[in-house]
Design a protein around this motif. Structure first.
Motif, PDB file in Angstrom:
ATOM      1  N   ARG A   6      -2.337  59.332  53.508  1.00  0.00           N
ATOM      2  CA  ARG A   6      -1.479  59.786  52.411  1.00  0.00           C
ATOM      3  C   ARG A   6      -0.720  61.059  52.774  1.00  0.00           C
ATOM      4  O   ARG A   6       0.393  61.279  52.286  1.00  0.00           O
ATOM      5  CB  ARG A   6      -2.334  60.006  51.148  1.00  0.00           C
ATOM      6  N   LEU A   7      -1.302  61.883  53.643  1.00  0.00           N
ATOM      7  CA  LEU A   7      -0.556  63.076  54.057  1.00  0.00           C
ATOM      8  C   LEU A   7       0.680  62.652  54.852  1.00  0.00           C
ATOM      9  O   LEU A   7       1.772  63.190  54.639  1.00  0.00           O
ATOM     10  CB  LEU A   7      -1.457  64.010  54.879  1.00  0.00           C
TER      11      LEU A   7
ATOM     12  N   TRP B 130       4.251  51.422  45.495  1.00  0.00           N
ATOM     13  CA  TRP B 130       2.978  51.272  46.183  1.00  0.00           C
ATOM     14  C   TRP B 130       2.669  52.557  46.907  1.00  0.00           C
ATOM     15  O   TRP B 130       3.436  53.527  46.838  1.00  0.00           O
ATOM     16  CB  TRP B 130       2.997  50.040  47.090  1.00  0.00           C
ATOM     17  N   THR B 131       1.551  52.601  47.624  1.00  0.00           N
ATOM     18  CA  THR B 131       1.199  53.783  48.389  1.00  0.00           C
ATOM     19  C   THR B 131       0.688  53.355  49.762  1.00  0.00           C
ATOM     20  O   THR B 131       0.685  52.161  50.077  1.00  0.00           O
ATOM     21  CB  THR B 131       0.156  54.647  47.630  1.00  0.00           C
ATOM     22  N   SER B 132       0.304  54.323  50.590  1.00  0.00           N
ATOM     23  CA  SER B 132      -0.255  54.015  51.908  1.00  0.00           C
ATOM     24  C   SER B 132      -1.713  54.443  51.950  1.00  0.00           C
ATOM     25  O   SER B 132      -2.043  55.574  51.581  1.00  0.00           O
ATOM     26  CB  SER B 132       0.492  54.775  53.008  1.00  0.00           C
TER      27      SER B 132
ATOM     28  N   VAL C 261      -0.231  49.479  49.983  1.00  0.00           N
ATOM     29  CA  VAL C 261      -1.200  48.926  49.030  1.00  0.00           C
ATOM     30  C   VAL C 261      -0.808  49.272  47.598  1.00  0.00           C
ATOM     31  O   VAL C 261      -0.239  50.324  47.336  1.00  0.00           O
ATOM     32  CB  VAL C 261      -2.660  49.425  49.276  1.00  0.00           C
ATOM     33  N   THR C 262      -1.136  48.354  46.702  1.00  0.00           N
ATOM     34  CA  THR C 262      -1.073  48.666  45.279  1.00  0.00           C
ATOM     35  C   THR C 262      -2.509  48.845  44.803  1.00  0.00           C
ATOM     36  O   THR C 262      -3.438  48.271  45.378  1.00  0.00           O
ATOM     37  CB  THR C 262      -0.413  47.532  44.466  1.00  0.00           C
ATOM     38  N   CYS C 263      -2.702  49.650  43.780  1.00  0.00           N
ATOM     39  CA  CYS C 263      -4.027  49.847  43.205  1.00  0.00           C
ATOM     40  C   CYS C 263      -3.979  49.563  41.715  1.00  0.00           C
ATOM     41  O   CYS C 263      -3.013  49.922  41.038  1.00  0.00           O
ATOM     42  CB  CYS C 263      -4.500  51.293  43.399  1.00  0.00           C
ATOM     43  N   ALA C 264      -5.021  48.875  41.230  1.00  0.00           N
ATOM     44  CA  ALA C 264      -5.177  48.620  39.800  1.00  0.00           C
ATOM     45  C   ALA C 264      -6.656  48.410  39.523  1.00  0.00           C
ATOM     46  O   ALA C 264      -7.373  47.858  40.376  1.00  0.00           O
ATOM     47  CB  ALA C 264      -4.381  47.379  39.384  1.00  0.00           C
TER      48      ALA C 264
END
Ligand code: NAX
Length: 328
Positions: free
Chosen positions: A157-158, A262-264, A285-288
């Motif tokens: 994420r960084l 989305w994020t990494s 990735v998506t998160c839920a």
């Protein structure tokens, strides 16, 4: 009020620990209505320094902080943990070969994986920050057979946030105008920050920027080598930004990604995009509902394919090296 969440942080007396603990205790990790209990793990020589940080945490009088315990024993530190942030690691020192580094870290992440397996809570979520983060996460995961593999993640994420910052400057837009940024592969100089799927106002970032030379020769190396540039400028490695990214990673995992974004995260591969199953590699990735899912169906052109394959090859080499050392 909600039941307190137990958060274990390793390397608590280090630089990142110092930037991270106050944000966790103030409610930024899980939410402003979630009380937290901290369990800190350090090596014996650094327990006193961790106690100093704990004194300062007390002195902040954070309403959500329900207690701090400090350990030099992994088994006790991970007891009942709902979230584990594995920050402490063995840094590379002069004259150390990569094999030495992997071996030294195996000596840390193997027992920590075993301790998580033995005593963490059923809903344990693990983020590995300590380098080499992806392979350290793999080692810990392999020694926690009773924990679902998807609960072990490593931090890119960084790198993701660094890519957002660089792109926002180049494109003259706010970071919040950028969606669908991806870091692929290893958290290392081979990582691939992808502008062909990132979007600004509905167009791809690559189209908006329209400067392949910048993308290849400026953007990618600037993001991939940002850690070294920070050391050069600051005289110390990234700490507050790394802590901020760790907060973002867990917050997104637990609370979800926004619709259309989305994020990494480096997560256990299921073979998606040709990444060998079992490697802990960064993906979109998506998160839920507290779970992540790899974004499927993206078209990967030749340029991206080459970059992703190169970083994944490095991860496979690291895995083979730790296998040879008997660490997994
Ligand atoms: P510091 O050296 O300041 O702190 C590390 C702390 O970990 C020390 O207090 C040390 O006593 C402790 N430690 C060592 N072995 C331990 C063990 N077995 N159990 C518990 N604690 C242990 O490093 P810091 O700047 O805080 O960085 C920590 C790690 O994050 C490093 O491995 C670093 O390379 C890594 N990073 C990862 C990043 C990422 O994006 N994934 C970015 C930032 C950072 O470079």
């Amino acid at each position: 009020t909600r039941t307190p969440v137990t958060v274990t942080v390793t390397g608590a007396a280090g630089q990142i620990g110092y930037a991270l603990l106050f944000r966790i205790a103030s409610g930024q990790l899980l939410g402003a209505d979630v009380p937290v209990r901290l369990r800190l793990l350090e090596i014996p020589q650094a327990v006193k320094a961790a106690e100093g940080t704990a004194m300062e945490l007390d002195d902040c009088a954070f309403p959500l902080l329900q207690g701090i315990d400090i350990f030099d024993d992994a088994t006790r530190a991970f007891e009942g943990a709902n979230v584990a942030l594995l920050v402490g690691a063995r840094p590379r020192t002069k004259g150390m070969e990569r094999g030495d580094l992997l071996e030294a870290n195996g000596g840390i992440f193997k027992p920590q994986g075993e301790a998580i397996n033995a005593g963490a809570a059923d809903d344990i979520r693990v983020l590995v920050v300590g380098n080499p983060a992806n392979t350290n996460a793999l080692i810990a995961q392999q020694h926690a057979p009773d924990v679902p593999a998807e609960r072990f993640t490593a931090m890119t994420r960084l790198d993701h946030n660094r890519a957002l910052a660089q792109l926002s400057k180049k494109a003259g837009v706010s970071v919040s105008d950028i969606k669908k940024m991806t870091i692929w592969g290893n958290h290392s100089a081979t990582q691939y920050p992808d502008l062909f799927h990132a979007e600004i106002g509905g167009k791809t970032a690559a189209e908006v920027v329209d400067d392949q030379d910048w993308l290849e020769n400026d953007f990618i190396p600037t993001v991939a080598k940002r850690g070294a540039a920070i050391i050069e400028a600051r005289g110390a490695s990234s700490a507050a930004s790394a802590a901020s990214a760790a907060i973002d990673h867990i917050h997104t995992w637990v609370n979800g990604t926004a619709e259309g974004d989305w994020t990494s995260m480096a997560v256990v591969s299921d073979g998606s995009y040709g990444v060998p199953e079992g490697l802990i590699s960064s993906f979109p990735v998506t998160c839920a509902d507290g779970r992540w899912e790899i974004v499927q169906g993206l078209e990967i052109d030749d340029f991206s394919r080459g970059r992703i394959d190169a970083s994944v090859a490095e991860l496979a080499e690291e895995r083979d090296a730790v296998r040879k050392l008997g660490l997994i």
